[in-house]
Design an enzyme around this catalytic site. Sequence first.
Site, PDB file in Angstrom:
ATOM      1  N   GLU A  16       0.829  -1.190   0.000  1.00 28.57           N
ATOM      2  CA  GLU A  16       0.000   0.000   0.000  1.00 28.57           C
ATOM      3  C   GLU A  16       0.869   1.248   0.000  1.00 28.57           C
ATOM      4  O   GLU A  16       0.359   2.369  -0.048  1.00 28.57           O
ATOM      5  CB  GLU A  16      -0.925   0.030   1.216  1.00 28.57           C
ATOM      6  CG  GLU A  16      -0.210   0.175   2.549  1.00 28.57           C
ATOM      7  CD  GLU A  16      -1.177   0.341   3.711  1.00 28.57           C
ATOM      8  OE1 GLU A  16      -1.441   1.506   4.078  1.00 28.57           O
ATOM      9  OE2 GLU A  16      -1.665  -0.674   4.225  1.00 28.57           O
TER      10      GLU A  16
ATOM     11  N   CYS B 228      -2.843  -3.232   3.666  1.00 27.29           N
ATOM     12  CA  CYS B 228      -2.500  -4.441   4.427  1.00 27.29           C
ATOM     13  C   CYS B 228      -2.900  -5.764   3.778  1.00 27.29           C
ATOM     14  O   CYS B 228      -2.435  -6.815   4.208  1.00 27.29           O
ATOM     15  CB  CYS B 228      -3.098  -4.399   5.835  1.00 27.29           C
ATOM     16  SG  CYS B 228      -2.543  -2.996   6.811  1.00 27.29           S
TER      17      CYS B 228
ATOM     18  N   THR C  40       3.150   2.450  16.565  1.00 27.96           N
ATOM     19  CA  THR C  40       2.794   1.290  15.740  1.00 27.96           C
ATOM     20  C   THR C  40       3.435   1.365  14.356  1.00 27.96           C
ATOM     21  O   THR C  40       2.995   0.691  13.429  1.00 27.96           O
ATOM     22  CB  THR C  40       1.263   1.140  15.604  1.00 27.96           C
ATOM     23  OG1 THR C  40       0.733   2.285  14.935  1.00 27.96           O
ATOM     24  CG2 THR C  40       0.609   0.997  16.966  1.00 27.96           C
TER      25      THR C  40
ATOM     26  N   SER D 255     -11.539   1.460  13.099  1.00 26.90           N
ATOM     27  CA  SER D 255     -10.647   0.466  12.512  1.00 26.90           C
ATOM     28  C   SER D 255     -10.667  -0.836  13.308  1.00 26.90           C
ATOM     29  O   SER D 255     -10.685  -1.935  12.736  1.00 26.90           O
ATOM     30  CB  SER D 255      -9.219   1.021  12.436  1.00 26.90           C
ATOM     31  OG  SER D 255      -8.389   0.182  11.670  1.00 26.90           O
TER      32      SER D 255
ATOM     33  N   HIS E  51      -3.064 -11.092  11.087  1.00 26.59           N
ATOM     34  CA  HIS E  51      -2.529  -9.775  10.755  1.00 26.59           C
ATOM     35  C   HIS E  51      -2.312  -9.021  12.063  1.00 26.59           C
ATOM     36  O   HIS E  51      -3.203  -8.966  12.909  1.00 26.59           O
ATOM     37  CB  HIS E  51      -3.512  -9.017   9.860  1.00 26.59           C
ATOM     38  CG  HIS E  51      -3.160  -7.579   9.651  1.00 26.59           C
ATOM     39  ND1 HIS E  51      -1.992  -7.182   9.039  1.00 26.59           N
ATOM     40  CD2 HIS E  51      -3.817  -6.433   9.994  1.00 26.59           C
ATOM     41  CE1 HIS E  51      -1.940  -5.864   8.995  1.00 26.59           C
ATOM     42  NE2 HIS E  51      -3.036  -5.385   9.568  1.00 26.59           N
TER      43      HIS E  51
ATOM     44  N   LYS F 166      -6.554  -9.907  21.760  1.00 28.37           N
ATOM     45  CA  LYS F 166      -7.991  -9.671  21.954  1.00 28.37           C
ATOM     46  C   LYS F 166      -8.817 -10.353  20.861  1.00 28.37           C
ATOM     47  O   LYS F 166      -9.901 -10.883  21.139  1.00 28.37           O
ATOM     48  CB  LYS F 166      -8.263  -8.165  21.978  1.00 28.37           C
ATOM     49  CG  LYS F 166      -7.665  -7.460  23.179  1.00 28.37           C
ATOM     50  CD  LYS F 166      -8.179  -6.049  23.346  1.00 28.37           C
ATOM     51  CE  LYS F 166      -7.716  -5.124  22.267  1.00 28.37           C
ATOM     52  NZ  LYS F 166      -8.107  -3.705  22.546  1.00 28.37           N
TER      53      LYS F 166
ATOM     54  N   ASN G  10       4.554  -2.852  12.848  1.00 27.20           N
ATOM     55  CA  ASN G  10       3.571  -3.090  11.799  1.00 27.20           C
ATOM     56  C   ASN G  10       4.247  -3.036  10.436  1.00 27.20           C
ATOM     57  O   ASN G  10       5.020  -2.119  10.149  1.00 27.20           O
ATOM     58  CB  ASN G  10       2.470  -2.041  11.882  1.00 27.20           C
ATOM     59  CG  ASN G  10       1.252  -2.394  11.050  1.00 27.20           C
ATOM     60  OD1 ASN G  10       1.217  -3.438  10.388  1.00 27.20           O
ATOM     61  ND2 ASN G  10       0.248  -1.544  11.082  1.00 27.20           N
TER      62      ASN G  10
END
Length: 643
Positions: free
Chosen positions: A144, A176, A218, A269, A325, A334, A436
């Site tokens: 991306e 992503c 991140t 998101s 991911h 989570k 990331n």
Amino acid sequence: MTTTGHAQAAVAVGAVAGALAYRRSRSSSLSRRRKDPSADGDAGDRGGNQGGSGGAVEPRGNGKHVGILGLEAYFPRAYVSQSKLEEHSGVSPGRYVLGLGQDALAVVGDGEDVNSMALTVTRSLLEKYEIDPDDVGRLEVGTETLVDKSKSTKTVLMDLFPANPDVEGATVVNACYGGTAALLNAFHWVESDGWDGRYAIVVAADVAAYARGPARPTCGAGAVAILIGRDAPLAFSDPRERATHAENAHDFFKPDPSVEYPTVDGALSQACYYRALEGCYARFCDRVDRSDGAGTDEEGDDAGAGADEKKRRFDADGADYFVFHAPYNKLVQKSYGRLHFLDARRRRARALARKDSEEKKDDDRDEGAKGRVEDGGAPQPQSAPPVPAIAEEHLSKPLSETYADKSLEAALKAVSKASYARRLSDANAASKLVGNTYAASVFFGLCSLVDRAGGRGELTPGKTIAVFSYGSGALATMYRLHVRDPSASSSFGGGVDGAGRRRRRAFAVEEMAKKLDLAARLAAREEVGPGELDLALEARARLHRGGAPYSPAYPNVGRMFPGEFGFCATSRACLGRSDACRNVPRGSLRLYEMRCSTDVASKELTISSEPTHESELPVLEYAKRTSLAKLPASGPADMFQSS
């Protein structure tokens, strides 16, 4: 309360508190699939038991076992510690390390981009696996982080295939998810009748850059190259074992091409991630159940004690390993907990459906039969271990109302903790150190799993890996890989031998782990001070504002692993390897000129903080002293490969 009311209560309490919260520790044998004589393809190709598998049987499918033959990963040499970044950013200790679950992040300046990273990782894959570039028939890139709005990164990589212009594929662009789309395209090409026997290579590469604020920790950067063919040790054996979710959402997007930083709605998101996970998981479970021959709602439900293992439904304990991911590790934790939550909701729905069916039959039964149901006749596991229960109020809520529920989050963490450590900790180890990597993120997880579990000899034939890939906007896919022991007699390595016969070669998980050597390579990186993250991102921001031609500002010479591609700050003398660039002092900073038509503009690089690490001193002092960089006029920055 009526008899019917008591019966419903019995189901809600018994089936929910007991069967619904029951978390069994399923052995890896549950992931091994039965041979299916009716499946398409040659039964002989599907094979029987694999060596060292303890009697594991090949999964059903078409017998081609298209999948992953080899893996290679790239990450920048410089990194920043998250704990030091906490101090530098003025946040409370543990905000990033515990709150995000991250330990470090890779730092990349304006001397590298997705093209250079893709060149590095692809060249390394070809060299490590001794692949002749002429034996590659498809090359596809997922990213991306656009360098050009028209020219494909795939075409840049064709410099590595100088004598082989017959290579299919292009660049797939999506937040992503581009790497996964490219992977599925490659799987389908190798599986198809149009396959010409050559390898496919998929490259996922990205730079995750964020403006100052809560998202900056991140950041990250990296690339993964994947070698694909038939008779693979990590096989996408049954193409039906996948599910996709697609919707139109504006949770993360980049509307201004002159700015690298995205526009992000963090809460939306996360909700989109959860929603995509729910959609994929529900359909994936159904399709895997059909593939595995699992029972219907009326039979073979795993809530029943003593159910036949072959009839058990797929659930959060149904794969030996999961790969997600990973924008940051806490989201993965989570999300995996929510799979257990979704399992409980599905069991509750099936229990209530069975109860409705039983109530209809009760109309024709005597009071004694009704009494047995009322007294707790709903099927329950009699040997369920004590585990934290998921409250009925959570199970009956609309899913969208549970996304921000902290009490549910805590309960799911407790329910899934042991299974997470067993099934996901290896896959998440690398992303905790690199940060990331957008399109490459899920593949870094796969590399990490192969490096760690494969390196320990635990990725044995018969085991399965469930992979979940997500991209904002939003697209997501969940699919299953099967670990196999390929047969050397049926693995085509590409090319021909001296007698004109196609060469044959077997690939193996152990080979992938040795060639990746991921843990050792991560340990060999150079830690830099947290202020350098600001410096590197400001350099990249100026690049995007000014455009080409330019000369890189952030120092990269001396901070690169051998064999990396990058941009040189001097001139065309640097084309090729980095020998001509060695006169550039390590740690020096060269501010670049911005050219717009015939106008030349140059700005001082602003340093907003004092150095917090000794490695920053040469860079920051140079930047403070320099008001204008007098660089020679030259064309676009040249590419070099470090020695």
